[in-house]
Design an enzyme around this catalytic site. Sequence first.
Site, mmCIF file in Angstrom:
data_model
loop_
_atom_site.group_PDB
_atom_site.id
_atom_site.type_symbol
_atom_site.label_atom_id
_atom_site.label_comp_id
_atom_site.label_asym_id
_atom_site.label_seq_id
_atom_site.Cartn_x
_atom_site.Cartn_y
_atom_site.Cartn_z
ATOM 1 N N ASP B 98 0.854 -1.181 0.000
ATOM 2 C CA ASP B 98 0.000 0.000 0.000
ATOM 3 C C ASP B 98 0.890 1.231 0.000
ATOM 4 O O ASP B 98 1.689 1.419 0.910
ATOM 5 C CB ASP B 98 -0.881 -0.033 1.261
ATOM 6 C CG ASP B 98 -1.744 1.217 1.395
ATOM 7 O OD1 ASP B 98 -1.925 1.930 0.385
ATOM 8 O OD2 ASP B 98 -2.226 1.476 2.506
ATOM 9 N N ASP B 100 0.949 5.397 -0.220
ATOM 10 C CA ASP B 100 0.130 6.591 -0.110
ATOM 11 C C ASP B 100 0.997 7.815 -0.296
ATOM 12 O O ASP B 100 2.151 7.819 0.123
ATOM 13 C CB ASP B 100 -0.505 6.649 1.289
ATOM 14 C CG ASP B 100 -1.976 6.291 1.228
ATOM 15 O OD1 ASP B 100 -2.611 6.617 0.189
ATOM 16 O OD2 ASP B 100 -2.477 5.698 2.186
ATOM 17 N N ASP B 274 3.190 1.443 3.504
ATOM 18 C CA ASP B 274 2.601 1.233 4.817
ATOM 19 C C ASP B 274 2.884 -0.225 5.187
ATOM 20 O O ASP B 274 2.197 -1.142 4.748
ATOM 21 C CB ASP B 274 1.094 1.509 4.768
ATOM 22 C CG ASP B 274 0.447 1.331 6.137
ATOM 23 O OD1 ASP B 274 1.062 0.673 7.013
ATOM 24 O OD2 ASP B 274 -0.666 1.835 6.324
#
Lengths: 342, 368
Positions: B98, B100, B274
């Site tokens: 993930d 971001d 993450d």
Amino acid sequence: MNQEWQKAMLEYINKTMHFQGMADLLFCSHYPFSAQAKEYVTQKGLQLSTEIIEKAEKRVADAIVLGKIRKVAQLPEAQEEELAIYAASRMIVSACANRYIMNRYCIAEAKRAGEYLASDSSAHPEYIGQVASEFGIKFESTKEGVLVPVVDYLVFSPRSYDYKLSNRRLKAGKVLISSHEKIRILEEAIRKRMESSLPVKAQFPQEVAEAARRIVKLMPKIEISATKVDQKNYPPCIKKLLEDLALNINVPHTGRVALAIYLSSIGMKPEQIIDIFRSAPDFSEKVTRYQVEYISSKKYAMPSCSTMDGYGLCVAECGCGNPLRYKDEIHGARLRRLEKRD
Amino acid sequence: MLAQQQTPEEKYVKDAFMSYYKNRSFSVPEVHQREFGFGGWERKIEFRHIKIGTNQELSAKLAVEAPFYISYSVSYYQFPDARPMPKKAWLGADLVFDLDAKTHECGKFTCERCLQEVKREALRLIEDFLVADFGLSKKEMVVNFSGSRGYHVHVISNEVKRLDREARREIADYVAGVGVSFERLFWKEGKKLFGPNFSSGGYGEKFAKAFCSKLNEDAFALFFSRKLKLNEEKERLIGYIQKGEWGGVGVVGFERKLEEKFKQMLPELSVNIDANVTADITKLIRMPESLHGGSGLAAKKVSQLDSFDPLKDAVVFRGGEAKIRMSETVPAFQLDDQTFGPFEAGETALLPQSAAIFLLCKKAAVLA
Ligand code: SF4
Ligand SMILES: [Zn+2]
């Protein structure tokens, strides 16, 4: 009694079998967990005797008390007997129905096999490849060292800082390791295999059950000093780790580190912390002392709840953010309310 | 459960989502072994522990309910709807990353610059880590826009499926550069410093290459020694590094300086993921091709990442216009090749449907 034993033995041997060809008795005696060894035992229909059970009890006792199993002479009869002793040992361990004994026994068996792997590396190098193929691990030798597929590396390498992937030479899906590390990885694979294949589910003869009763008495009496400390303000994750240790459940490396950091952060002395780890099946005074003292001296920060969760160590949603901030009056009370509502 | 009163905004967005999910078929690998979670206008996950038997069933459910958020477990379970967790009987999991956008002044109105940056990170993750280091093939990867500020990379393969949490944590730490240590990558023989070369693999190789290319920057070279201003000296040093002999060119205090630069450069060599998402096998993750209730954009699957433009390619609502009133200050933002705003709080505007839904979903505007 012999009949009873043979039936029990065949029952579990038959579960995991796929082997053709001639058995190599020396190989089998060194690596009695291998498919080849199981095949040999099945074909020969090895007999159990009082003498074998006695020797098996000794083997298990050594594993529990000394943490190691002695190697045997190389005579063919002794090798064959070794296989029967191994099978009987597994029955005794299973009959103990105790996780500490099971785990500690597996560790000792894996160590024993590791010693053979080390000596066979020069004497019977082909054995190493045979053991590796038991686990489907494809090692490749290069002039710089040994290459192992990264997934196998992750599954089987010991969880210690020395094996941290971040510092390893990883390229194209392979990790470069030394030949010593190769043996450690196989040892770990053996331990895992042994752990997952125990307990043997069968009716055990009387003599096995009696041996098991004596083995259970050999377990170290451990006082969990943490239980004497006021535990009220321990968060659920820490309580769980302490309980697992007390129940002799193998706690993963990350869990041990988190526990050590927690306990040292609340002011527990290294000596007390080491005592808590004493009940781990793979407890080694030297290694634990080193690690605990290292953690205490470094003043590591306690991992946050979300990090704990990522490691699979969080067992409740306390809402405290960090286990060190856990307060029973606040978070514990909230958890108890939630439980009631469920 | 009592149905709460829907606001006009919620209803407007819901209708739009309905039109998206109507007649659309979804195909989730091993759908029957996944745990699903659905979210509403207020919360990303309102219901979880839901099992869906087939992709037809899934598509039909979405057509009827058009949830604001749809996520599924990265894990495969024998009993996806069982509770608590251990009863689900874990069968394995995809390996998920993930990424971001970092926090930036654009805040919830993610700007183009931030999206560009996170895309570069995703490309590095795929090329330099998953392919080059882990030897994975792009065929085993599904890449999708998160629908908001980043990307998800799903590795779906039997090899990685069996990895436990700790193994996943090792992978996450590797990618994020956690635990990389100078002392482990460099060593001394006598007084001479040895270290990685261009084919060492791992962080050693990454650092060796980055170091040598940085030598072209004068400030970087001068930090080590004045003589490294000379091209021949640079070449000589690079020649030694290719053999792993970092101490080859006598520079005073070289090791200490090297360690300093090493620590500085580490964040550029690793990828900002993450790590908890990768390590936590109980996580639910946005379903690719579903809509994101906080933006109205689609979590589009991406086949050509370098040419993907989320502010255009993830836009799905192109049906007319809507008049809205800002409930807060809205910075200028881009969507579908058009720039909108900036708007003051209280200002009304007639915007294309996609831009209106974007602001309604962000709770930055109401219907006017
Ligand atoms: S929420 Fe925090 S304190 Fe509570 S169990 Fe989880 S990790 Fe421990
Ligand atoms: Zn931005």
